[in-house]
Design a protein around this motif. Sequence first.
Motif, PDB file in Angstrom:
ATOM      1  N   ILE A  72      18.266   8.528   0.060  1.00 40.44           N
ATOM      2  CA  ILE A  72      18.557   9.282   1.488  1.00 40.44           C
ATOM      3  C   ILE A  72      20.000   8.610   2.069  1.00 40.44           C
ATOM      4  O   ILE A  72      20.645   9.469   2.558  1.00 40.44           O
ATOM      5  CB  ILE A  72      17.579   8.621   2.560  1.00 40.44           C
ATOM      6  N   THR A  73      20.462   7.704   1.686  1.00 37.49           N
ATOM      7  CA  THR A  73      21.719   6.911   2.353  1.00 37.49           C
ATOM      8  C   THR A  73      22.970   7.482   1.395  1.00 37.49           C
ATOM      9  O   THR A  73      24.026   7.419   1.701  1.00 37.49           O
ATOM     10  CB  THR A  73      21.993   5.562   2.369  1.00 37.49           C
ATOM     11  N   ARG A  74      22.814   8.006   0.153  1.00 34.45           N
ATOM     12  CA  ARG A  74      23.825   8.434  -0.884  1.00 34.45           C
ATOM     13  C   ARG A  74      24.332   9.731  -0.287  1.00 34.45           C
ATOM     14  O   ARG A  74      23.765  10.798  -0.089  1.00 34.45           O
ATOM     15  CB  ARG A  74      23.259   8.500  -2.237  1.00 34.45           C
ATOM     16  N   HIS A  75      25.806   9.766  -0.081  1.00 31.35           N
ATOM     17  CA  HIS A  75      26.414  10.911   0.261  1.00 31.35           C
ATOM     18  C   HIS A  75      26.697  11.949  -1.043  1.00 31.35           C
ATOM     19  O   HIS A  75      26.975  11.356  -1.964  1.00 31.35           O
ATOM     20  CB  HIS A  75      27.749  10.809   0.895  1.00 31.35           C
ATOM     21  N   HIS A  76      26.492  12.943  -0.642  1.00 28.78           N
ATOM     22  CA  HIS A  76      26.716  14.131  -2.032  1.00 28.78           C
ATOM     23  C   HIS A  76      27.975  14.754  -1.842  1.00 28.78           C
ATOM     24  O   HIS A  76      28.302  15.207  -0.992  1.00 28.78           O
ATOM     25  CB  HIS A  76      25.458  15.313  -1.566  1.00 28.78           C
ATOM     26  N   ASP A  77      28.511  14.725  -3.064  1.00 25.59           N
ATOM     27  CA  ASP A  77      29.768  15.725  -3.379  1.00 25.59           C
ATOM     28  C   ASP A  77      29.454  16.673  -4.424  1.00 25.59           C
ATOM     29  O   ASP A  77      28.579  16.592  -5.305  1.00 25.59           O
ATOM     30  CB  ASP A  77      30.848  14.771  -4.003  1.00 25.59           C
ATOM     31  N   PRO A  78      29.945  17.793  -4.090  1.00 21.09           N
ATOM     32  CA  PRO A  78      29.366  19.163  -4.911  1.00 21.09           C
ATOM     33  C   PRO A  78      29.799  18.912  -6.234  1.00 21.09           C
ATOM     34  O   PRO A  78      30.914  18.224  -6.281  1.00 21.09           O
ATOM     35  CB  PRO A  78      30.112  20.400  -4.344  1.00 21.09           C
ATOM     36  N   ASN A  79      28.987  19.508  -7.222  1.00 22.71           N
ATOM     37  CA  ASN A  79      29.509  19.488  -8.504  1.00 22.71           C
ATOM     38  C   ASN A  79      30.487  20.353  -8.913  1.00 22.71           C
ATOM     39  O   ASN A  79      30.236  21.541  -8.581  1.00 22.71           O
ATOM     40  CB  ASN A  79      28.204  19.837  -9.383  1.00 22.71           C
ATOM     41  N   PRO A  80      31.649  19.869  -9.354  1.00 25.11           N
ATOM     42  CA  PRO A  80      32.711  20.852  -9.575  1.00 25.11           C
ATOM     43  C   PRO A  80      32.635  21.869 -10.610  1.00 25.11           C
ATOM     44  O   PRO A  80      33.368  23.052 -10.485  1.00 25.11           O
ATOM     45  CB  PRO A  80      33.825  20.015  -9.914  1.00 25.11           C
ATOM     46  N   ASP A  81      31.512  21.652 -11.598  1.00 24.51           N
ATOM     47  CA  ASP A  81      31.049  22.345 -12.635  1.00 24.51           C
ATOM     48  C   ASP A  81      30.347  23.724 -12.157  1.00 24.51           C
ATOM     49  O   ASP A  81      29.781  24.232 -13.077  1.00 24.51           O
ATOM     50  CB  ASP A  81      30.807  21.656 -13.811  1.00 24.51           C
ATOM     51  N   GLU A  82      29.829  23.379 -11.135  1.00 19.01           N
ATOM     52  CA  GLU A  82      28.725  24.516 -10.833  1.00 19.01           C
ATOM     53  C   GLU A  82      29.274  25.558  -9.717  1.00 19.01           C
ATOM     54  O   GLU A  82      29.524  25.114  -8.398  1.00 19.01           O
ATOM     55  CB  GLU A  82      27.286  23.482  -9.980  1.00 19.01           C
ATOM     56  N   ASP A  83      28.868  26.783  -9.979  1.00 18.53           N
ATOM     57  CA  ASP A  83      29.186  27.870  -9.104  1.00 18.53           C
ATOM     58  C   ASP A  83      27.908  28.161  -8.336  1.00 18.53           C
ATOM     59  O   ASP A  83      27.104  28.894  -8.934  1.00 18.53           O
ATOM     60  CB  ASP A  83      29.696  29.095  -9.837  1.00 18.53           C
ATOM     61  N   PRO A  84      27.750  27.934  -7.018  1.00 14.43           N
ATOM     62  CA  PRO A  84      26.679  28.033  -6.412  1.00 14.43           C
ATOM     63  C   PRO A  84      26.327  29.392  -5.982  1.00 14.43           C
ATOM     64  O   PRO A  84      25.275  29.842  -5.458  1.00 14.43           O
ATOM     65  CB  PRO A  84      26.651  27.143  -5.309  1.00 14.43           C
ATOM     66  N   TRP A  85      27.219  30.372  -6.101  1.00 14.16           N
ATOM     67  CA  TRP A  85      27.409  31.623  -5.488  1.00 14.16           C
ATOM     68  C   TRP A  85      26.495  32.418  -6.126  1.00 14.16           C
ATOM     69  O   TRP A  85      26.679  32.830  -7.417  1.00 14.16           O
ATOM     70  CB  TRP A  85      28.519  32.286  -4.991  1.00 14.16           C
ATOM     71  N   VAL A  86      25.534  32.930  -5.733  1.00 15.50           N
ATOM     72  CA  VAL A  86      24.313  33.832  -6.736  1.00 15.50           C
ATOM     73  C   VAL A  86      25.226  35.335  -6.637  1.00 15.50           C
ATOM     74  O   VAL A  86      25.052  35.990  -7.733  1.00 15.50           O
ATOM     75  CB  VAL A  86      23.005  34.164  -5.626  1.00 15.50           C
ATOM     76  N   HIS A  87      25.783  35.743  -5.595  1.00 17.17           N
ATOM     77  CA  HIS A  87      26.615  37.344  -5.718  1.00 17.17           C
ATOM     78  C   HIS A  87      28.050  37.013  -5.692  1.00 17.17           C
ATOM     79  O   HIS A  87      28.757  37.896  -4.848  1.00 17.17           O
ATOM     80  CB  HIS A  87      25.802  38.014  -4.920  1.00 17.17           C
ATOM     81  N   GLY A  88      28.658  35.580  -5.799  1.00 17.88           N
ATOM     82  CA  GLY A  88      30.000  35.614  -5.802  1.00 17.88           C
ATOM     83  C   GLY A  88      30.210  35.149  -4.271  1.00 17.88           C
ATOM     84  O   GLY A  88      29.443  35.220  -3.326  1.00 17.88           O
ATOM     85  N   PRO A  89      31.466  34.384  -4.106  1.00 15.10           N
ATOM     86  CA  PRO A  89      31.527  33.743  -2.727  1.00 15.10           C
ATOM     87  C   PRO A  89      31.773  34.980  -1.695  1.00 15.10           C
ATOM     88  O   PRO A  89      32.379  36.135  -1.812  1.00 15.10           O
ATOM     89  CB  PRO A  89      32.898  33.024  -2.759  1.00 15.10           C
ATOM     90  N   PRO A  90      31.229  34.637  -0.456  1.00  9.47           N
ATOM     91  CA  PRO A  90      31.379  35.639   0.520  1.00  9.47           C
ATOM     92  C   PRO A  90      32.859  35.696   1.039  1.00  9.47           C
ATOM     93  O   PRO A  90      33.584  34.732   0.790  1.00  9.47           O
ATOM     94  CB  PRO A  90      30.614  35.186   1.853  1.00  9.47           C
ATOM     95  N   PRO A  91      33.340  36.855   1.687  1.00  8.80           N
ATOM     96  CA  PRO A  91      34.682  36.670   2.317  1.00  8.80           C
ATOM     97  C   PRO A  91      34.759  35.743   3.177  1.00  8.80           C
ATOM     98  O   PRO A  91      33.939  35.347   3.941  1.00  8.80           O
ATOM     99  CB  PRO A  91      34.883  38.286   2.712  1.00  8.80           C
TER     100      PRO A  91
END
Length: 196
Positions: free
Chosen positions: A8-27
């Motif tokens: 719970i107390t661990r802060h999360h940093d995004p995985n730089p190797d993961e593209d989270p966008w299902v349909h590409g990033p929004p404008p």
Amino acid sequence: MMASNEEITRHHDPNPDEDPWVHGPPPAEPVTLVAYDPQWPQRFRVLATAIRDALGETALDVEHVGSTSVPGLSAKDVIDIDLTVADPRDEDAYVPALERIGYRLTIREPSWHQHRCLKLDEPRVNLHVFGPDCPETIRHRMFRDWLASHPDDRARYERAKYAAIPGGGHVMDYNARKQPVVREIYDRIFRAAGML
């Protein structure tokens, strides 16, 4: 399995190797904050009822989180909702039913508690999907409840939100600019709860 204090107390940093966008990033769009709207809780209740009606027992929990859930806090006019399902990876169990009521899957982040995010355009909603006892849903509720009862930190967070607007980019860029203050408040919450 209950989330541990360490999780719970661990802060999360995004995985730089993961593209989270299902349909590409929004404008990119400008971030606009508005004064707290006392109608936001009622808007959430209507949305939550529609989600529960669409999903039935698949919806284990539906919670109002984010800035619109904190009385008195300026926010983007977007309702953030945490939806708990048995397994976020089983998208067939919830995505089609949510699509039928207007939501669309936009984010898939397996590296972050199997997070999924669906968006609704009218009214604007970010629907975050997590599994049971997820550390992130616990964090969201702790942050909401702390800000609601600690006006100094609510004001500190609001100042950070306004200070994060200049610079533009995606909402993720805005979130990154306010992150130091968010983490400082979280650490205060965790220390007060005896978790650090």
